[in-house]
Every structure is written in C-alpha cells, then in structure tokens.
Design a protein around this motif. Structure first.
Motif, short mmCIF file in Angstrom:
data_model
loop_
_atom_site.label_atom_id
_atom_site.label_comp_id
_atom_site.label_asym_id
_atom_site.label_seq_id
_atom_site.Cartn_x
_atom_site.Cartn_y
_atom_site.Cartn_z
N ILE A 172 0.85 -1.20 0.00
CA ILE A 172 0.00 0.00 0.00
C ILE A 172 0.88 1.25 0.00
O ILE A 172 0.58 2.24 -0.67
CB ILE A 172 -1.00 0.01 1.19
CG1 ILE A 172 -2.21 0.91 0.86
CG2 ILE A 172 -0.40 0.50 2.48
CD1 ILE A 172 -3.35 0.82 1.85
N LEU A 173 2.01 1.19 0.71
CA LEU A 173 2.91 2.36 0.73
C LEU A 173 3.56 2.56 -0.63
O LEU A 173 3.65 3.69 -1.12
CB LEU A 173 3.96 2.19 1.83
CG LEU A 173 3.40 2.28 3.26
CD1 LEU A 173 4.48 2.00 4.29
CD2 LEU A 173 2.76 3.63 3.53
N PHE A 217 0.95 4.09 -2.83
CA PHE A 217 0.77 5.52 -2.56
C PHE A 217 1.87 6.35 -3.21
O PHE A 217 1.60 7.37 -3.83
CB PHE A 217 0.78 5.80 -1.06
CG PHE A 217 -0.54 5.58 -0.41
CD1 PHE A 217 -1.71 6.02 -1.02
CD2 PHE A 217 -0.64 4.95 0.83
CE1 PHE A 217 -2.93 5.83 -0.42
CE2 PHE A 217 -1.86 4.75 1.43
CZ PHE A 217 -3.02 5.18 0.81
N PHE A 228 0.85 8.99 -5.97
CA PHE A 228 0.88 10.40 -5.58
C PHE A 228 2.12 11.14 -6.07
O PHE A 228 2.08 12.33 -6.26
CB PHE A 228 0.73 10.56 -4.08
CG PHE A 228 -0.68 10.39 -3.60
CD1 PHE A 228 -1.61 11.41 -3.74
CD2 PHE A 228 -1.09 9.19 -3.05
CE1 PHE A 228 -2.92 11.23 -3.31
CE2 PHE A 228 -2.39 9.01 -2.62
CZ PHE A 228 -3.31 10.04 -2.76
N LYS A 267 -4.31 18.81 -1.61
CA LYS A 267 -2.89 18.45 -1.43
C LYS A 267 -2.60 18.03 0.01
O LYS A 267 -1.91 17.05 0.28
CB LYS A 267 -2.00 19.63 -1.83
CG LYS A 267 -1.75 19.72 -3.31
CD LYS A 267 -0.74 18.70 -3.77
CE LYS A 267 -1.02 18.16 -5.16
NZ LYS A 267 -0.87 19.08 -6.25
N SER A 302 -4.25 14.61 0.71
CA SER A 302 -3.59 13.43 0.12
C SER A 302 -2.26 13.15 0.81
O SER A 302 -1.91 12.00 1.04
CB SER A 302 -3.43 13.58 -1.39
OG SER A 302 -2.91 14.83 -1.72
N PHE A 306 -3.08 11.73 4.24
CA PHE A 306 -3.61 10.38 4.15
C PHE A 306 -2.48 9.34 4.09
O PHE A 306 -2.53 8.31 4.76
CB PHE A 306 -4.50 10.27 2.91
CG PHE A 306 -5.26 8.99 2.82
CD1 PHE A 306 -6.27 8.71 3.72
CD2 PHE A 306 -4.97 8.05 1.84
CE1 PHE A 306 -6.98 7.53 3.65
CE2 PHE A 306 -5.68 6.87 1.76
CZ PHE A 306 -6.69 6.60 2.66
N ILE A 307 -1.44 9.64 3.31
CA ILE A 307 -0.29 8.73 3.23
C ILE A 307 0.36 8.61 4.61
O ILE A 307 0.69 7.52 5.08
CB ILE A 307 0.75 9.22 2.20
CG1 ILE A 307 0.12 9.31 0.82
CG2 ILE A 307 1.97 8.29 2.17
CD1 ILE A 307 1.03 9.89 -0.23
N THR A 318 -1.73 6.63 7.00
CA THR A 318 -1.58 5.21 6.69
C THR A 318 -0.28 4.69 7.30
O THR A 318 -0.27 3.63 7.94
CB THR A 318 -1.56 4.99 5.16
OG1 THR A 318 -2.66 5.67 4.59
CG2 THR A 318 -1.63 3.52 4.81
N LEU A 319 0.79 5.45 7.14
CA LEU A 319 2.08 5.06 7.71
C LEU A 319 1.98 4.98 9.24
O LEU A 319 2.50 4.05 9.86
CB LEU A 319 3.16 6.06 7.28
CG LEU A 319 4.59 5.70 7.64
CD1 LEU A 319 5.02 4.44 6.92
CD2 LEU A 319 5.53 6.84 7.29
N TRP A 379 -9.38 7.28 8.85
CA TRP A 379 -8.79 6.84 7.57
C TRP A 379 -9.88 6.66 6.52
O TRP A 379 -9.74 7.09 5.38
CB TRP A 379 -8.03 5.54 7.81
CG TRP A 379 -7.16 5.11 6.68
CD1 TRP A 379 -5.87 5.51 6.44
CD2 TRP A 379 -7.49 4.17 5.65
NE1 TRP A 379 -5.40 4.88 5.31
CE2 TRP A 379 -6.36 4.06 4.81
CE3 TRP A 379 -8.62 3.41 5.35
CZ2 TRP A 379 -6.33 3.22 3.70
CZ3 TRP A 379 -8.59 2.58 4.24
CH2 TRP A 379 -7.46 2.49 3.43
N LEU A 438 -10.96 11.18 -0.87
CA LEU A 438 -10.13 11.00 -2.07
C LEU A 438 -10.91 10.33 -3.19
O LEU A 438 -10.77 10.69 -4.36
CB LEU A 438 -8.88 10.19 -1.72
CG LEU A 438 -7.88 10.92 -0.81
CD1 LEU A 438 -6.77 10.00 -0.37
CD2 LEU A 438 -7.30 12.14 -1.53
N HIS A 439 -11.78 9.37 -2.82
CA HIS A 439 -12.57 8.70 -3.85
C HIS A 439 -13.58 9.66 -4.46
O HIS A 439 -13.78 9.67 -5.68
CB HIS A 439 -13.26 7.47 -3.28
CG HIS A 439 -12.34 6.30 -3.16
ND1 HIS A 439 -11.59 6.06 -2.04
CD2 HIS A 439 -12.04 5.32 -4.02
CE1 HIS A 439 -10.86 4.99 -2.23
NE2 HIS A 439 -11.10 4.51 -3.43
#
Lengths: 379, 275
Positions: free
Chosen positions: A323-324, A327, A331, B185, B188, B191-192, B195-196, B226, B233-234
């Motif tokens: 998933i990373l 991304f 992106f 911006k 997004s 969001f990354i 997730t991390l 999340w 985003l969708h």
C-alpha cells in the motif's frame, strides 16, 4: 461486536466492492500505461491534451538541439528523448503512476485476507505461570476454552522494576521452553521483546503474587524498649518479647485497596479481645504497648503471558508494504508525455508541441508555455 | 534553560506571528508578510531548541527518551508539526491567511498545554509499553498527518466562508480554486502519513500486545478517520466532487482526527491510554 455476523458481512461486502471496482478499472489503466497506439503517431499533434506551435528562426538541426535540451530543463524530464525516422521526438515520465492505484486496492484485499486467515486459523490467549513451575495450556480470550501447546513453558523467574517515581520500569520473565522435559530455548521476555517459538508469540502481559510467606515484622515493646524481628508464617502464633502477648498473621493482600502489600495482623493479649488490624508494608502501627512495622516478605510471582499465533500476519505486512509503494507511485509519479516535431518552413522552422499529463495540468501547461516562449526568444 | 519556559515564550511568538500574518493579509503588505514569516521561523526554531533541550534533559535524568511520550509532549509536537508543514507548504502555496490560521492553531495548542490543569509538563520516565523503537516513527508520522489535516481544515473553513458570505471583506479571501487545491494536497499527503502511522502502530502493537489489530478504541477511531479521508479522495478522484462538499468532508474528517487524538483518551478507555 467484531465477531458478530453483521460485521463479518460488512467486511466481506467491502472486500467484494473493492475487488470489483479495482478489476473494473484495470483495462483502462493497462490501456493508458501500455498504449497500443504507435508512440510516434503523427496525429498526436493537434489532438492531444495540450497542443502548441512555435515559429523559430534558424536551421532544423540547430533548433532541434536547443528545443530538446530546453524542454528537459523546463518540464524536468530526466529521460532521454526517443526519436523516429520522421523526426518526431518523444519524452515520457512517470508511466507507471496509475499502476499504484491497483497496488493500493489489491493491498487492502491482501490485508483483509490476512485478517480472515488470522481469524480462522489463529488464536490468542493467556497462561499464568508461577515462578519455578511449568505450564502447557493457554486460556483463549474469546472464551472458546483452552488450548494445549504440545510443549512445556517453564518460568525461571519474574522481576518487576520501578522508577523512583513509582511508575513501572520493566516487567521481565525468564522463560525456558521444554520439549519432552529437555530445555530447547531460554529467553528473557519483556514488554516489546516477545519470544517467538514454533510460530507462537509469547508476550509479557501481566503479573501477580502467587503466594507469599516468611513475613518479617519488626515488633517493638515500647514499655521495655526492646525490639525484635519476627519471621512469621501464615496463621502461626508467635509470642512477643518481654510480655505475655502474642502476634499472628491471618491474611495477606498483594495490593490492599491499591496501597500496596499488606498483612492482616492479630494481636493476642491475655484477658483482652483480639485486636485485628491491617499492616501496610513499611508503615508503623501502634497497638497497645507495641508498635509493628511490616518490613518484608518472601514471595513467588506468577507471570501472565499472552500467547498468540496468527498465520495471516505475513500477508498483512505484505499488504502494508504494497500500500505504501502504491501511494508513492500514484501520488508522486505523474505520467507526462511530450512530443516535439521540427519542420522546415520558410525563414526558419516550425516546432510542433503536443503533450499530456495525468495530474497538475495547469502548472504543466504553464511550464510548457514558458518553454515555448523561451524557445521563440532564443532563435 | 528550562524547556517549558521556552515553550511559553514560543506560545506568544506564534500568537504574534498569527496576528502579523492577519495584518499583512488585510493590508496586503509584503513587508509585514516577511515579518510574519520571520516570526514563524524564529518560533519554530525556538520550539525545536526546546524539544532538543527536553530530550537532552531526559538523558541527564537517566530516563532518556524522545520527548513524545505524554500529553504535554504530544501537544507540543503537534503544534510544531503544524508550523513545519505550513512552512513546507509555503514553497508552493503562499497564503498569508493560511499562515495566520496555522500559527493560530499552534498557539491554541501550546496555550492549552500550558494552561490546562490536568496536563503534566514534567519529564516522565517511559513505561514498559512505550520502550520501543517504534515510538518515534509512529508518533512522527501520526502527528505530521494530523498537522496536514489541521491545515486542510483551516482551508476548508475559509472555503465555506468564501462561498457562503458576500461582501467586500470576503473578496480579499483567497480564490476558491486555490483553497480547493490546498485542501486536496494537504489531505492526500496527510492520508499517506496517516496510513504510515497506522501501519507502524500495528507493527508496534504486534510486538507489544501480541496482535497487530485488536479493535482498541484508538485503533478503531484511527480507522474511522482513515475511511473518512479515503472517501474524500474517492469522491474527488473518482466522483469528480469539488468545492463545498469536499470542504464539508474535510471538516468532518478533522473532527474525527481530534476525537482519535483526544476524545478516545478522555471518553473511552483502552490500551492506548498515554497519548
């Protein structure tokens, strides 16, 4: 709640949804990433996302050289230009950007599959082992009973350390795994430092005092000013020095009303009613002619060890890494393509530009505009 | 020097920076904007020094650890992250009003950390569960995500004001298109990072608690957050949504962020009781 049927149903529906939507997108993504159309198709000029024509002075080869090097610096294209026999230049960058989206959604399915495998074939439970003893059965958390490990776990010792502030510093259990009585592996487990054996993970979870004895109590006779250290066993009467009285311990509490260890003392004086009172560790208690201090005691801890097995974990981690990567691809990569064609015309040449980008169209267009102006001014 | 003392000075610097940004925005003066940027820069420099001093001090006390382990330290780091993300953002998106908001958020957080009764600002030793290498990476990625969401929240508020209110005062607000892009911006990127943060949290939980996911309130709420931002985003990338509806999701998402950060600890009890 999380094991209820509707929750499982929701998760299943979500998985199907993610799967279906991703699959639906795949043909389009493949088409955009691996276009069948000839990349040197002449029709791109005039029919692309961005189209420009610039009139330049100077010879074709001269303008060609300038245009190629300028374009690279303006739209930061690191790739080498490709050129065909019709003098069409083609630049491309970030082609795999859209594949990232497939990775992201596929990775969610991987994680959910890992979770499902864990829920079906994994288990999670706890075993309490008293210092110096062995255990081979765990009690499962989901109340589905117990599970035999098939080998013995010996608790060599348990230790708890505190900071000066009273906060816990370290819980540590020394474990030895025994197979048919033979020691196989020894390890000290602490929080954040589990032992892994045969796919089972042993984590330090809790502890407690299994049994306590040899309570050392300082008894002071304030009348005769004498002091003795008594070592008492549970429910064993001991006579106090220089008096006809005696003392016994009726009960022990590892953490009485959260004030720490305490014993229930009984003072027996001739002709008096028994005096029963709690003695907290390191606290002095005055009772008739005596003062008592509960100094210390021998104890045996039990260590609570969480034992779990989850065969779905590798899939989950694979999903997390994917998933990373997904991304980063979707992106940070931008699929940009630029075509250049330099044609010989009267009084110089004509540069035809065609371009397309998957993201940030506006800023890309501005960059191309600047490039065109610069090219015109140079020649 | 004492780090909490520096932090109290930084609190005021951020307040003045917010104020200066506001002035520069209202009067459209470039020199004032430069001053505001200098104030913000010196604020974050002093705060960085305070964080390092606290870090060093914890080692001198013999309980050395990164200052990311309790509510006071996390709030301090949250405010630091907001300013850090804002300064990174100014490379591409310049807006004095967003600068004012970022500094204002940082100010509010620091003021809350120093004035709230229940927040212990002493350096505390690490309890066993926190003694892990995952601590730093997990906290940093989570708070950078929170910071991105905070800025997108600020931009969303501006967006709604811009679209809903009329008048000459509103005209000087940034263009909706610009705000829309900042929101997108920031979300997004956030969001990354979120997730991390969740992944590193799961890896840590697997090590410390023997499972990577246990539906602890913190875990559940981070997933809810999340999912909200995933829907954002969708809606944008697939549904082509823009503008007002996106701003509303962004505000909704930030409410979930705050609940994940503070609400879960104050209202629900779980394993993640340190922040």
């Amino acid at each position: 709640m999380y094991h209820s049927w509707w929750f499982t149903l929701l998760l299943t529906l979500l998985s199907i949804n993610v799967f279906a939507c991703t699959v639906k997108q795949i043909p389009r993504i493949i088409k955009l990433t691996f276009p069948r159309k000839n990349k040197f198709d002449e029709n791109v000029f005039g029919s692309s996302q961005i189209n420009k024509t610039v009139q330049c002075k100077g010879g074709v080869s001269d303008v060609e050289e300038k245009a190629v090097s300028l374009l690279k610096s303006f739209v930061s294209l690191s790739t080498q230009a490709e050129k065909n026999d019709k003098d069409i230049f083609f630049f491309e960058k970030g082609r795999y950007s859209r594949i990232g989206m497939i990775f992201i959604h596929f990775s969610i399915l991987l994680i959910l599959t890992g979770g499902l495998i864990g829920a079906i074939w994994g288990f999670n439970g706890q075993m309490n082992i008293i210092e110096g003893e062995v255990a081979n059965v765990i009690t499962l958390f989901d109340r589905s009973g117990v599970k035999k490990l098939g080998f013995d776990v010996h608790c060599d010792s348990f230790k708890v350390d505190f900071y000066k502030t009273g906060q816990p510093k370290e819980y540590r259990t020394d474990l030895t795994i025994l197979e048919k009585g033979k020691p196989i592996i020894s390890k000290a487990i602490r929080v954040n430092h589990p032992l892994i054996y045969k796919g089972l993970k042993f984590c330090q979870a809790t502890y407690g005092i299994a049994n306590a004895g040899n309570f050392r109590i300082i008894a002071r006779n304030n009348k005769s000013n004498t002091e003795t250290v008594l070592t008492l066993k549970m429910m064993k009467k001991v006579s106090l020095p220089n008096s006809g009285s005696s003392f016994a311990i009726a009960k022990f509490s590892a953490n009485n009303r959260v004030f720490g260890p305490a014993v229930l003392g009984v003072l027996i004086e001739p002709g008096e009613k028994h005096d029963i009172f709690w003695l907290f560790k390191d606290n002095e208690q005055l009772k008739s002619d005596f003062s008592f201090i509960f100094k210390d005691f021998d104890r045996r801890y039990y260590s609570g060890i969480q034992v779990s097995r989850d065969p779905g974990v590798p899939l989950v981690w694979a999903g997390c890494i994917l998933i990373l990567i997904g991304f980063i691809m979707s992106f940070f990569l931008i699929h940009t393509r630029v075509w250049l064609r330099i044609l010989d015309v009267k009084d110089g040449c004509e540069v035809k530009i065609a371009a397309s980008t998957s993201k940030n169209r506006k800023s890309f267009e501005e960059k191309l505009e600047k490039f065109a102006m610069k090219l015109q001014s140079l020649s | 020097m004492n780090d909490t003392f520096i932090i109290s000075i930084v609190t005021f610097i951020y307040f003045f920076a917010a104020f200066t940004y506001l002035i520069s925005f209202i009067f459209n003066k470039k020199s004032v904007a430069v001053m505001a940027l200098v104030l913000t820069g010196s604020g974050i420099a002093a705060q960085t020094a305070a964080i390092i001093i606290r870090w060093v001090h914890s080692y001198q006390l013999g309980i050395g650890h990164a200052p990311l382990s309790n509510l006071y330290e996390s709030i301090t780091f949250f405010s630091w992250s907001i300013i850090f993300v804002y300064l990174l953002m100014t490379k591409r998106y310049k807006s004095n009003l967003i600068g004012a908001l970022a500094n204002f958020f940082a100010f509010i957080l620091l003021a809350f950390a120093s004035l709230s009764e229940g927040i212990e600002c002493q350096i505390q030793p690490l309890i066993p569960a926190l003694q892990s290498n995952w601590l730093t990476i997990h906290v940093i990625s989570s708070f950078f995500a929170y910071a991105c969401f905070a800025i997108s929240f600020g931009a969303s508020i501006l967006y709604i004001i811009k679209l809903r209110l009329r008048g000459s005062a509103i005209d000087i607000l940034p263009e909706p298109k610009f705000l829309d892009e900042v929101i997108y911006k920031m979300i997004s990127t956030g969001f990354i990072l979120l997730t991390l943060g969740i992944i590193t949290g799961a890896a840590w939980a697997d090590h410390a608690w023997g499972r990577y996911w246990g539906w602890d309130p913190k875990e559940t709420w981070s997933l809810i957050t999340w999912l909200i931002y995933a829907s954002f985003l969708h809606a944008r990338l697939v549904g082509g949504w823009k503008g007002m509806r996106m701003s509303l999701i962004s505000i909704f998402g930030f409410a979930a962020v705050i609940f994940t950060y503070l609400g879960v600890n104050y209202i629900l009890s779980g394993l993640h009781s340190y922040l």
